[in-house]
Scaffold this motif. Structure first.
Motif, PDB file in Angstrom:
ATOM      1  N   SER B 246     -33.323 -22.341  17.520  1.00 63.57           N
ATOM      2  CA  SER B 246     -33.850 -21.154  18.201  1.00 63.57           C
ATOM      3  C   SER B 246     -32.702 -20.242  18.650  1.00 63.57           C
ATOM      4  N   LYS B 247     -32.830 -18.965  18.302  1.00 62.67           N
ATOM      5  CA  LYS B 247     -31.780 -18.020  18.697  1.00 62.67           C
ATOM      6  C   LYS B 247     -31.794 -17.777  20.204  1.00 62.67           C
ATOM      7  N   ALA B 248     -32.998 -17.696  20.781  1.00 57.54           N
ATOM      8  CA  ALA B 248     -33.075 -17.431  22.222  1.00 57.54           C
ATOM      9  C   ALA B 248     -32.467 -18.600  23.000  1.00 57.54           C
ATOM     10  N   GLN B 249     -32.749 -19.829  22.543  1.00 58.32           N
ATOM     11  CA  GLN B 249     -32.173 -20.993  23.239  1.00 58.32           C
ATOM     12  C   GLN B 249     -30.657 -21.065  23.021  1.00 58.32           C
ATOM     13  N   PHE B 251     -28.781 -18.466  22.740  1.00 56.16           N
ATOM     14  CA  PHE B 251     -28.291 -17.440  23.663  1.00 56.16           C
ATOM     15  C   PHE B 251     -28.069 -18.051  25.044  1.00 56.16           C
ATOM     16  N   ILE B 252     -29.121 -18.727  25.542  1.00 53.63           N
ATOM     17  CA  ILE B 252     -29.053 -19.266  26.902  1.00 53.63           C
ATOM     18  C   ILE B 252     -27.949 -20.327  27.007  1.00 53.63           C
ATOM     19  N   GLU B 273     -26.074 -10.629  23.054  1.00 49.43           N
ATOM     20  CA  GLU B 273     -27.208 -10.187  22.239  1.00 49.43           C
ATOM     21  C   GLU B 273     -26.720  -9.839  20.826  1.00 49.43           C
ATOM     22  N   ILE B 276     -25.562 -13.191  18.989  1.00 47.77           N
ATOM     23  CA  ILE B 276     -26.660 -14.075  18.536  1.00 47.77           C
ATOM     24  C   ILE B 276     -27.436 -13.401  17.410  1.00 47.77           C
ATOM     25  N   ASP B 277     -27.624 -12.112  17.549  1.00 46.11           N
ATOM     26  CA  ASP B 277     -28.382 -11.378  16.533  1.00 46.11           C
ATOM     27  C   ASP B 277     -27.677 -11.391  15.181  1.00 46.11           C
TER      28      ASP B 277
END
Lengths: 88, 307
Positions: B246-249, B251-252, B273, B276-277
């Motif tokens: 997961s990209k969002a995870q 990121f965190i 941002e 990760i993107d």
């Protein structure tokens, strides 16, 4: 929303990160939390209104369990300083 | 002038008196020490690095010195000073060189907010870089050392330094910090590599440093484009696997383990941002270094998994 501050978002698939310019904190949100916070970003809502909006947006049955989960979500947002109680 | 252009005796003398001005990636450190183990390991493991002059601006002024008084004789200790301050408690003298490495990491990580600095290793090939963030004990440094001995350029073993703006990775090729079993594994895997002396019973167990390749050091001004973020994990006897993450995870995790994400505020969010993107994010399990190298040599350039 907490007045005077902005939220910055980035969504990948069914998860988002949101940055709060007030606290400088970044949060990880799932689809439901993201939908709820976006709805509250647009305007102040009652819990019932928020349940209705999020249930429609996420195609979820607004049963009592869902109502309870949204209530808890609102408490979490409030605790994190993302939202504040709206008074006329 | 390169460190290797000075004889060990000359280097030691200079380190003890005026100090040396050592260039590591974008940083210049003014280092002084009269401790023989520091001089010996610096001279050996930084032999390809550039020495600057006292005319050059130094980002950090560092000194490692022995405790005085009774501690000079009884359980001798090493102290670290930074710009004249002593921010940490002393360590046993036998840990003087690991202390130098850890405290130089601390100097960079805590005083360089012109960059986003992740707690991660980073390697490069053909201009494209892999960032390897992972908790301690997952085999990150072992994998990084293995890859850097098989055609990948070492950018950094501990600190992935991203330039705000263009988000390029800046090289910081310094000795790779190996711990416990990894030390013997890498001695066998890279018999031609140079290793510093092993320090025993540190807070991280046994510690030894592996010299970065000459190529990694020479190309220390050549940036790389972050392309993959891969979380490695060594699991004995497990089949190799590379799975999307997961990209969002990611990121965190990267934000929580960055040294200065919070300090950078909005700039930090925007930089992360962008990072990760623009990267493909994977979890990677391995049990064999050769297989791991083979997998890294064919990393997918789209969000797919190669068979």
């Amino acid at each position: 929303m907490t007045s005077g501050f902005e939220l910055l978002w980035h969504t990948w698939d069914d998860e988002s990160v949101v940055y709060h310019t007030g606290s400088g904190d970044t949060h990880l949100l799932d689809t439901i939390a993201m939908s709820a916070l976006m709805a509250l970003e647009n305007k102040a809502l009652t819990v019932a209104e928020l349940v209705e909006k999020v249930s429609k947006h996420c195609a979820i049955n607004p049963d009592p369990a869902f109502f309870e989960s949204i209530t808890q979500l609102i408490s979490s947002f409030n605790r994190l300083g993302l939202i504040e109680r709206y008074s006329h | 002038m390169k460190v290797s252009e000075l004889s060990p005796a000359e280097f030691s003398k200079r380190l003890k008196r005026r100090g040396i001005y050592l260039k590591t990636g974008p940083f210049i450190s003014h280092i002084r020490s009269s401790i023989p183990a520091v001089a010996r390991n610096l001279s050996l493991l930084y032999s390809d690095h550039q020495l600057m002059t006292s005319e050059d601006f130094a980002d950090f002024h560092i000194e490692l010195f022995r405790s005085r008084g009774l501690r000079r004789w009884y359980r001798p200790q090493v102290n670290f000073s930074f710009d004249g301050h002593i921010p940490f408690k002393p360590l046993p003298l036998a840990q003087a060189f690991p202390m130098f490495e850890w405290t130089l990491n601390w100097c960079i990580a805590n005083h360089s907010n012109q960059y986003l600095i992740l707690h991660a290793a980073a390697i490069e090939k053909d201009g494209l870089a892999v960032i390897l963030p992972a908790p301690p004990g997952t085999g990150k440094s072992t994998l990084c050392a293995g890859l850097s001995s098989r055609g990948w350029r070492l950018l950094s073993d501990e600190l992935a330094i991203l330039r705000l703006g263009d988000m390029k990775l800046l090289p910081l090729a310094r000795p790779i910090n190996l711990k416990n079993d990894s030390i013997d594994i890498m001695r066998q895997y890279t018999p031609d590599a140079t290793f510093g002396q092993t320090s025993h019973d540190t807070a991280k167990g046994d510690v030894a440093h592996m010299k970065p390749s000459t190529d990694s050091v020479i190309r220390s001004d050549e940036t790389a484009t972050p392309t993959w973020i891969i979380f490695p994990k060594y699991v004995a006897n497990e089949n190799i696997s590379l799975t999307l993450r997961s990209k969002a995870q990611t990121f965190i995790y990267a934000a929580e383990n960055a040294f200065n994400y919070s300090a950078l505020g909005l700039k930090g969010f925007q930089a992360m941002e962008h990072l990760i993107d623009s990267c493909h994010c994977y979890d990677f399990i391995y049990s064999d270094l050769d297989q791991a190298v083979e997998q890294f040599n064919s990393l997918p350039l789209s969000e797919e998994i190669t068979p």
